[in-house]
Design an enzyme around this catalytic site. Structure first.
Site, PDB file in Angstrom:
ATOM      1  N   SER A  67       0.837  -1.199   0.000  1.00 36.25           N
ATOM      2  CA  SER A  67       0.000   0.000   0.000  1.00 36.25           C
ATOM      3  C   SER A  67       0.881   1.262   0.000  1.00 36.25           C
ATOM      4  O   SER A  67       1.763   1.377  -0.840  1.00 36.25           O
ATOM      5  CB  SER A  67      -0.928  -0.052   1.217  1.00 36.25           C
ATOM      6  OG  SER A  67      -1.978   0.853   1.087  1.00 36.25           O
ATOM      7  N   ASP A  88      -8.595  -6.509  -4.779  1.00 34.59           N
ATOM      8  CA  ASP A  88      -8.170  -5.187  -4.287  1.00 34.59           C
ATOM      9  C   ASP A  88      -8.665  -4.125  -5.264  1.00 34.59           C
ATOM     10  O   ASP A  88      -8.161  -4.006  -6.375  1.00 34.59           O
ATOM     11  CB  ASP A  88      -6.632  -5.158  -4.189  1.00 34.59           C
ATOM     12  CG  ASP A  88      -6.105  -3.835  -3.633  1.00 34.59           C
ATOM     13  OD1 ASP A  88      -6.899  -2.885  -3.437  1.00 34.59           O
ATOM     14  OD2 ASP A  88      -4.882  -3.764  -3.386  1.00 34.59           O
ATOM     15  N   HIS A 141      -8.017  -5.155  -0.454  1.00 36.53           N
ATOM     16  CA  HIS A 141      -6.707  -4.546  -0.276  1.00 36.53           C
ATOM     17  C   HIS A 141      -5.953  -5.133   0.924  1.00 36.53           C
ATOM     18  O   HIS A 141      -4.736  -5.297   0.895  1.00 36.53           O
ATOM     19  CB  HIS A 141      -6.892  -3.044  -0.107  1.00 36.53           C
ATOM     20  CG  HIS A 141      -5.614  -2.291   0.078  1.00 36.53           C
ATOM     21  ND1 HIS A 141      -4.621  -2.265  -0.879  1.00 36.53           N
ATOM     22  CD2 HIS A 141      -5.152  -1.545   1.114  1.00 36.53           C
ATOM     23  CE1 HIS A 141      -3.614  -1.523  -0.441  1.00 36.53           C
ATOM     24  NE2 HIS A 141      -3.897  -1.083   0.758  1.00 36.53           N
TER      25      HIS A 141
END
Lengths: 367, 202
Positions: free
Chosen positions: A149, A314, A347
């Site tokens: 991320s 995601d 995610h």
């Protein structure tokens, strides 16, 4: 015993720290942890970069929540990033609230908290701060930078901004820019914080934070970390401690109760102004921006090998964004591996049990 | 390069024929590289700088585990991302027949690579002909082991067909090899070879 190494370290580096946006910090404090032992030729250092609401407690118990480190599935004995073999560093980002210089820090020039006087920062600034930490630790070159991320964004930035200091980059569930949708969700969170009367232009007292606003920000963001499939599987339309709906506005549904819990517990450990500044830094992130939108040119000088991983469900940083990075790296002639892994967990998949991700990371690091 | 004393695992015969067409130290892209067996062999014995493309995530993971740079992707859609002459050699081994648009893929191969090594099962092999002519059934053979309804192979061709396509596309055939059970055959390759291996260039 070198006091620079170990758990719960903190260093203040004197002297101006100039920022990409033009601001200057009079000094730089970095809170960090290290695991394992730096070898004699200092070649086994791995920097792990944390995500938006992460911190330096990568593989040790969190001092506030008491929970285990946030990436113990990847880092630890018998894991791909094993401190037996690697010297692992994780630092709280610039702008954070777990000890590194951020909006809740005291401005040494007047003895008051920066609050909204804190300059706006960028991902490049976060990486520059980490580079200062490496100087302090006496590490010229990293064997690898790893992040998921926002951590992946830092890892990519490392390879671009400090090409000679990184041998390998592992960027997981990430992107080379923030999309309109990414910015939009962050703006919802920021507006929730700033709409809370307790926020008071950012000058809230430590004991009276804009808890409601920050909790709503977290609730909205948390939805983006999951997937519709995951939410349906975990909660469906199931009710929370009741047999019928209340015809009121209690948390009738389990998913409501879960989100409220996520929001409330987040407030215990995170600073609202830090949330504003870090989300802003992410929104400003676009590696290609300085190269007329040409990402391949941004990667032109990189020297590292790259490994990218995305997850099917995601939708925050979807596979298409990873592929865009892969294409640009290929065009720049950089060695890159990429795999999209099957997962229903959205995610957040990169923080959960992902044996295939571990296998890929392990192979990439040891090869 | 392989350290002295370590013998690399021998290659499958069809891969060995492909590998023979790759010069020492070349920059190589292996499309449909599977778990990276060929690329790893080329790296360890010929010192090539290899990259791979593979559709299957598990195979990509295995290849990355061998220290190879492999990207999960689809040759039908992703080859356009690579620059002209990005590689000395582009390999497409036993994959052409599974492509949606084989001719377009071939054109990409010779654009990306200075030369392209293509191997494919020969649908003109006598067993195939026999199966169709006498049995009246689609063949299931050693080089085509999967039934027609389950096979990923959608574009079969014979060595003669491939030759005709290369001619039609004005590609230069640098070499052509027919293999039967891994051994080169020179007599009537379109009838006796189960596999064709071509080296092409623009």
């Amino acid at each position: 015993m070198d006091t620079r190494f170990g758990l719960d370290r903190r260093v203040t580096l004197a002297g101006d720290f100039a920022l990409a946006g033009g601001g200057v910090l009079p000094e730089l404090t970095i809170a960090y942890e290290t695991y394992g032992t730096l070898n004699a030729n200092r070649s086994n250092a791995i920097l792990v970069c944390h995500a938006l609401t992460g911190d330096q407690y990568l593989a040790s118990t969190h001092p506030i929540t008491g929970k285990p480190g946030w990436w113990t599935r990847l880092v630890g004995p018998g894991k791909p990033v094993d401190p037996e073999h690697w010297f692992v560093i994780c630092a709280n980002v610039l702008g954070g609230c777990m000890g590194s210089t951020g909006p809740s820090s005291i401005d040494p020039r007047d003895g008051r908290a920066f609050a909204m006087r804190f300059p706006v920062i960028t991902l490049s600034d976060m990486v520059a701060a980490q580079a200062r930490l490496l100087d302090h630790l006496g590490i010229d070159c990293l064997a690898a930078v790893i992040g998921g991320s926002m951590g992946g964004m830092q890892a990519l930035t490392w390879a671009v901004n400090h090409p000679a200091r990184v041998k390998k980059v592992v960027a997981i569930a990430t992107a080379a820019r923030h999309s309109a949708q990414n910015i939009a969700f962050h703006e919802v969170g920021r507006q929730a914080i700033m709409a809370d009367p307790n926020w008071a232009g950012g000058t809230y007292a430590p004991g009276k934070p804009p808890a409601a606003g920050l909790a709503v920000a977290r609730m909205a963001a948390h939805i983006t970390y999951l997937s519709e499939e995951g939410l349906t599987e975990k909660f469906g339309r199931r009710l929370q401690n009741r047999d019928t709906v209340s015809f009121g506005f209690d948390a009738d549904f389990q998913v409501e109760s879960y989100l409220r819990h996520q929001g409330l517990s987040f407030v215990e450990r995170f600073d609202a102004n830090s949330y504003l500044y870090i989300t802003r830094a992410m929104d400003y992130f676009d590696l290609a921006e300085a190269h007329d939108g040409n990402l391949a040119r941004a990667f032109a000088g990189v020297q590292a090998r790259f490994c990218l991983v995305s997850f099917t469900s995601d939708w925050l940083y979807p596979t298409a964004e990873s592929r865009r990075i892969v294409r640009a790296l290929n065009a720049a002639g950089a060695p890159v591996s990429f795999v999209e892994l099957e997962s229903p967990f959205g995610h957040d998949a990169f923080l959960l049990d992902a044996p295939e991700m571990n296998r890929v990371v392990n192979g990439f690091l040891t090869a | 390069m392989t350290p002295p004393g370590i013998t690399p695992i021998p290659l499958r015969p069809d891969l060995a024929a492909v590998a023979a067409a790759v010069p020492e130290g070349a920059r190589v892209l292996d499309i449909g590289c599977g778990d990276g067996q060929l690329l790893a062999w080329l790296r360890d014995t010929k010192g090539v700088e290899g990259r791979g493309i593979e559709l299957d995530a598990g195979d990509v993971a295995a290849a990355v585990g061998r220290g190879l740079a492999v990207v999960q992707g689809d040759a039908d859609t992703d080859l356009g991302d690579y620059a002209d002459d990005a590689f000395d050699v582009v390999i497409l081994s036993n994959t052409l027949q599974a492509m949606q648009r084989p001719a377009e893929v071939l054109a990409q191969l010779v654009r990306i690579g200075r030369s392209a090594v293509v191997s494919f099962p020969n649908f003109g092999h006598w067993r195939v002909r026999l199966s169709l002519a006498l049995g009246g059934r689609m063949p299931v053979t050693r080089s085509l082991p999967v039934s027609w309804h389950e096979t990923p192979n959608i574009h079969f061709c014979t060595i003669a067909d491939f030759e005709a396509l290369a001619d039609q596309m004005r590609l230069t055939v640098q070499s052509r090899t027919g293999l039967a059970a891994g051994q080169p055959v020179t007599l009537w390759p379109n009838l006796l070879a189960d596999t064709g291996v071509f080296v092409l260039s623009r």
